[in-house]
Design a protein around this motif. Sequence first.
Motif, PDB file in Angstrom:
ATOM      1  N   PHE A   1       0.801  -1.215   0.000  1.00  0.00           N
ATOM      2  CA  PHE A   1       0.000   0.000   0.000  1.00  0.00           C
ATOM      3  C   PHE A   1       0.838   1.272   0.000  1.00  0.00           C
ATOM      4  N   GLY A   2       2.148   1.168  -0.039  1.00  0.00           N
ATOM      5  CA  GLY A   2       2.956   2.355  -0.179  1.00  0.00           C
ATOM      6  C   GLY A   2       3.889   2.593   0.983  1.00  0.00           C
ATOM      7  N   PRO A   3       4.532   3.783   0.997  1.00  0.00           N
ATOM      8  CA  PRO A   3       5.498   4.115   2.043  1.00  0.00           C
ATOM      9  C   PRO A   3       4.849   4.099   3.430  1.00  0.00           C
ATOM     10  N   LEU A   4       5.690   3.886   4.456  1.00  0.00           N
ATOM     11  CA  LEU A   4       5.174   3.759   5.820  1.00  0.00           C
ATOM     12  C   LEU A   4       4.441   5.013   6.275  1.00  0.00           C
TER      13      LEU A   4
ATOM     14  N   ALA B   1      -0.462  -2.787 -10.806  1.00  0.00           N
ATOM     15  CA  ALA B   1       0.283  -3.749  -9.988  1.00  0.00           C
ATOM     16  C   ALA B   1      -0.268  -3.823  -8.566  1.00  0.00           C
ATOM     17  N   GLY B   2      -0.679  -2.683  -7.999  1.00  0.00           N
ATOM     18  CA  GLY B   2      -1.223  -2.671  -6.646  1.00  0.00           C
ATOM     19  C   GLY B   2      -2.486  -3.492  -6.524  1.00  0.00           C
ATOM     20  N   GLN B   3      -3.373  -3.384  -7.516  1.00  0.00           N
ATOM     21  CA  GLN B   3      -4.610  -4.161  -7.492  1.00  0.00           C
ATOM     22  C   GLN B   3      -4.334  -5.652  -7.613  1.00  0.00           C
ATOM     23  N   ILE B   4      -3.397  -6.005  -8.473  1.00  0.00           N
ATOM     24  CA  ILE B   4      -3.069  -7.423  -8.655  1.00  0.00           C
ATOM     25  C   ILE B   4      -2.486  -8.006  -7.369  1.00  0.00           C
ATOM     26  N   ILE B   5      -1.518  -7.289  -6.770  1.00  0.00           N
ATOM     27  CA  ILE B   5      -0.902  -7.774  -5.530  1.00  0.00           C
ATOM     28  C   ILE B   5      -1.937  -7.838  -4.417  1.00  0.00           C
ATOM     29  N   GLY B   6      -2.792  -6.808  -4.326  1.00  0.00           N
ATOM     30  CA  GLY B   6      -3.829  -6.800  -3.302  1.00  0.00           C
ATOM     31  C   GLY B   6      -4.765  -7.980  -3.422  1.00  0.00           C
TER      32      GLY B   6
ATOM     33  N   LEU C   1      -7.248 -14.415  -9.302  1.00  0.00           N
ATOM     34  CA  LEU C   1      -6.126 -13.841  -8.567  1.00  0.00           C
ATOM     35  C   LEU C   1      -6.153 -14.255  -7.095  1.00  0.00           C
ATOM     36  N   ASN C   2      -7.331 -14.243  -6.494  1.00  0.00           N
ATOM     37  CA  ASN C   2      -7.444 -14.679  -5.092  1.00  0.00           C
ATOM     38  C   ASN C   2      -6.992 -16.122  -4.944  1.00  0.00           C
TER      39      ASN C   2
END
Length: 217
Positions: free
Chosen positions: A32-35, A136-141, A197-198
């Motif tokens: 989800f990004g930087p801390l 990429a974020g949606q796929i990883i999520g 994907l799940n």
Amino acid sequence: MDHGSPLSAPARRKRMIVIAGLALPAVALAAFGPLGMVLRMLAMPLHDPDWHRWVATFNGVALITVLALPPAALAAWALARRRKAAGVPAPWRMSLAEVGIVYGTVPCAWIILLPGDENGAVVNLVPLHDLLTMDAGQIIGNMLVFAALGFLVPLRFAALASVPRALALGAGCSALLEILQYLLRLDRVSSVDDVLLNAAGAGLAALASRPWWRARA
């Protein structure tokens, strides 16, 4: 006690399971990004006491998940201690797996069943149609939704100790959530690509934990 002596094989497996289990939330946070951005996102519900912001938004569910980590750890400890006192084999493995499955899966399912921003329920049954439009974020999520389930279920239930079974379990749970999205009219896209994907995430997670459940078998 000789602190320099090597750990036994069961102790090494237990340590690696704990490390891998703790790594899953770190991977999710990294997705989800930087801390700093993550911390700001988690703090948003604290500025508004409205219960809707806590239970019906992504930020609220994420904050509740973080706050639930100490109780989850306490529950795992209590279960393991009770099993150890009763003479149950592998008390820590069983307890960590059970709590980890719930802790790692329920928040993801909760987020999936939050209302979306589509104009009505949308269904897509064409494989790979939505996948080509995802970043990429949606796929990883999507692949992380049932990662905890796929990683830990084979360690807890011998009947599910195989990659195809974990894959099938992830696909079945994902299909159920997609059907609920449609039936509850949550203004979200119910897509076969989400199921794929799940399920892939659950299967890959089961493959990652294979050295431990294979050693147990």
